[in-house]
Design an enzyme around this catalytic site. Structure first.
Site, PDB file in Angstrom:
ATOM      1  N   LEU A  38       0.815  -1.207   0.000  1.00 49.85           N
ATOM      2  CA  LEU A  38       0.000   0.000   0.000  1.00 49.85           C
ATOM      3  C   LEU A  38       0.851   1.260   0.000  1.00 49.85           C
ATOM      4  O   LEU A  38       0.471   2.267  -0.607  1.00 49.85           O
ATOM      5  CB  LEU A  38      -0.934   0.002   1.211  1.00 49.85           C
ATOM      6  CG  LEU A  38      -1.789  -1.248   1.430  1.00 49.85           C
ATOM      7  CD1 LEU A  38      -2.805  -0.986   2.532  1.00 49.85           C
ATOM      8  CD2 LEU A  38      -2.493  -1.675   0.156  1.00 49.85           C
ATOM      9  N   LYS A  63      15.750  -2.357  -3.403  1.00 41.59           N
ATOM     10  CA  LYS A  63      14.303  -2.294  -3.618  1.00 41.59           C
ATOM     11  C   LYS A  63      13.839  -0.841  -3.725  1.00 41.59           C
ATOM     12  O   LYS A  63      12.930  -0.529  -4.492  1.00 41.59           O
ATOM     13  CB  LYS A  63      13.570  -3.008  -2.471  1.00 41.59           C
ATOM     14  CG  LYS A  63      13.793  -4.514  -2.457  1.00 41.59           C
ATOM     15  CD  LYS A  63      13.055  -5.166  -1.299  1.00 41.59           C
ATOM     16  CE  LYS A  63      13.258  -6.673  -1.308  1.00 41.59           C
ATOM     17  NZ  LYS A  63      12.578  -7.335  -0.164  1.00 41.59           N
ATOM     18  N   SER A 167      -5.502  -0.131  11.299  1.00 40.99           N
ATOM     19  CA  SER A 167      -6.287  -1.221  10.717  1.00 40.99           C
ATOM     20  C   SER A 167      -7.610  -1.350  11.453  1.00 40.99           C
ATOM     21  O   SER A 167      -7.712  -1.022  12.649  1.00 40.99           O
ATOM     22  CB  SER A 167      -5.523  -2.539  10.836  1.00 40.99           C
ATOM     23  OG  SER A 167      -6.355  -3.655  10.559  1.00 40.99           O
ATOM     24  N   TYR A 200      -0.727  -8.588  15.904  1.00 40.56           N
ATOM     25  CA  TYR A 200      -0.778  -7.526  14.893  1.00 40.56           C
ATOM     26  C   TYR A 200      -1.931  -6.566  15.196  1.00 40.56           C
ATOM     27  O   TYR A 200      -1.751  -5.342  15.181  1.00 40.56           O
ATOM     28  CB  TYR A 200      -0.955  -8.135  13.506  1.00 40.56           C
ATOM     29  CG  TYR A 200      -1.312  -7.123  12.437  1.00 40.56           C
ATOM     30  CD1 TYR A 200      -0.343  -6.273  11.914  1.00 40.56           C
ATOM     31  CD2 TYR A 200      -2.616  -7.010  11.965  1.00 40.56           C
ATOM     32  CE1 TYR A 200      -0.670  -5.333  10.941  1.00 40.56           C
ATOM     33  CE2 TYR A 200      -2.949  -6.086  10.994  1.00 40.56           C
ATOM     34  CZ  TYR A 200      -1.971  -5.245  10.488  1.00 40.56           C
ATOM     35  OH  TYR A 200      -2.308  -4.309   9.532  1.00 40.56           O
ATOM     36  N   LYS A 204      -2.029  -2.481  16.112  1.00 43.20           N
ATOM     37  CA  LYS A 204      -2.821  -1.508  15.343  1.00 43.20           C
ATOM     38  C   LYS A 204      -3.746  -0.708  16.271  1.00 43.20           C
ATOM     39  O   LYS A 204      -4.010   0.472  16.011  1.00 43.20           O
ATOM     40  CB  LYS A 204      -3.624  -2.230  14.269  1.00 43.20           C
ATOM     41  CG  LYS A 204      -2.782  -2.885  13.170  1.00 43.20           C
ATOM     42  CD  LYS A 204      -2.083  -1.858  12.285  1.00 43.20           C
ATOM     43  CE  LYS A 204      -0.646  -1.628  12.594  1.00 43.20           C
ATOM     44  NZ  LYS A 204      -0.013  -0.659  11.650  1.00 43.20           N
ATOM     45  N   SER A 235      -1.690  -7.497  -0.403  1.00 43.34           N
ATOM     46  CA  SER A 235      -0.546  -6.713   0.050  1.00 43.34           C
ATOM     47  C   SER A 235       0.556  -7.636   0.529  1.00 43.34           C
ATOM     48  O   SER A 235       0.300  -8.773   0.958  1.00 43.34           O
ATOM     49  CB  SER A 235      -0.972  -5.778   1.190  1.00 43.34           C
ATOM     50  OG  SER A 235       0.141  -5.203   1.815  1.00 43.34           O
TER      51      SER A 235
END
Length: 327
Positions: A38, A63, A167, A200, A204, A235
């Site tokens: 994203l 990268k 999130s 996770y 968030k 993603s």
């Protein structure tokens, strides 16, 4: 807002739209985690809107250069630079922030770097990896960048923008660690890690709490600070999913937004919504975060996370000048 049925409905019916503005000419933006997912899509979209200068902040220089070349191919008029920052190295974050402090213009900052580690591990700093990358490092960088943003805002008389990616998963977690004497220390203990996406989602939730507390200490007339939910998207965030990866791919195929659509949500929060200071955005609109965040208990946790983070950084990153925000 955060129930599973509501989540499914929004995933199936809402289609994120690209930025309404066609020109960001004369503007400068910084995006962390811009080489993948994203963050990369947000970088592409800003550049396509005639952004004058784009700093892509990445950990891997190769990268990063590939990202730069891709963006230049699509938006050759944008001056794209690759700057290196590693969220697992305090000194690197401090050096990165000092470099940012030398800029004479910076209009937009998107803190998009993050990960979803599905198994317990520790970072080089000794903290659980999700906690280190998603909260501690992002919080340190936000603290170090704000004096620069305030200086630049005061020199122009216009508010600048800082968006931290969160999130909807913050609705779905019980946050049992909130009752600990020290929340962050408790989250470093392996037995608190939980299963699947629990850790996770907890980080968030902490992103939302941190954003609200940080915004409360800064005038919206100088820096507009908000946090955004991009939705469930294709993603690189899902690259660490091993157990149940097949099911994850099926769910993504059925209801997942494209990476570009997730990027639209990030750029929308970053550029639009001038009344979003301290707010949470989802489906490209200002909305309420979880009921826990808005509760008295949530406010207590918010203050505790702030105090613990400041004290942790004073101890572990003594070279970081965060005196501006110390209580």
């Amino acid at each position: 807002m955060g129930g599973q049925l509501g989540f499914l409905y929004r995933q199936l019916t809402f289609i994120p739209k690209p930025l309404a503005t066609s020109s960001l000419e004369g503007k400068v933006a910084l995006i962390t985690g811009a080489n993948i997912g994203l963050g990369f899509e947000a970088a592409r979209e800003l550049a396509s809107c005639k952004l004058s200068r784009l700093i892509v902040a990445v950990r891997d220089p190769i990268k990063g250069e590939n990202t730069r070349q891709t963006i230049l191919t699509e938006a050759p008029s944008c001056h794209v630079e690759v700057w290196i920052v590693d969220y697992d190295q305090y000194d690197g974050i401090i050096a990165f922030a000092k470099r940012i402090a030398e800029l004479d213009q910076l209009d937009y900052v998107l803190l998009s770097a993050g990960l979803k580690q599905m198994e317990y591990s520790t970072s080089h700093t000794g903290h659980e990896t999700n906690v280190q990358i998603n909260h501690i490092a992002a919080s340190l960088l936000s603290l170090l960048l704000l004096p620069t943003l305030l200086r630049l805002s005061r020199s122009t008389g216009n508010p600048l923008r800082l968006t931290i990616v969160s999130s909807e998963g913050h609705f779905w977690i019980p946050f049992k660690e909130r009752t600990a004497a020290n929340i962050l220390k408790r989250m470093d203990e392996p037995e608190t890690f939980g299963t699947a996406m629990q850790r996770y989602c907890t980080t968030k939730l902490i992103n939302v709490l941190w954003t609200r507390e940080l915004a409360s200490r800064v005038s919206e007339h100088e820096v507009i600070i908000n946090t955004v939910n991009p939705g469930f998207c294709y993603s690189g965030l899902h690259r660490h999913v091993k157990t149940g990866a097949g099911i994850m791919n099926i769910v993504l195929w059925m209801i997942g937004r494209t990476t570009a659509q997730g990027g639209h949500c990030l750029t929308d929060a970053l550029v639009e919504h001038e009344d979003s200071h301290g707010r949470y955005l989802s489906e490209q609109q200002i909305t309420d975060p979880s009921s826990f965040v808005l509760s008295m208990e949530g406010e207590v946790a918010q203050k505790q996370v702030w105090r613990e983070t400041i004290e942790l950084l004073k101890h572990e990153a003594p070279n970081a000048d965060i005196s501006f925000f110390s209580e």
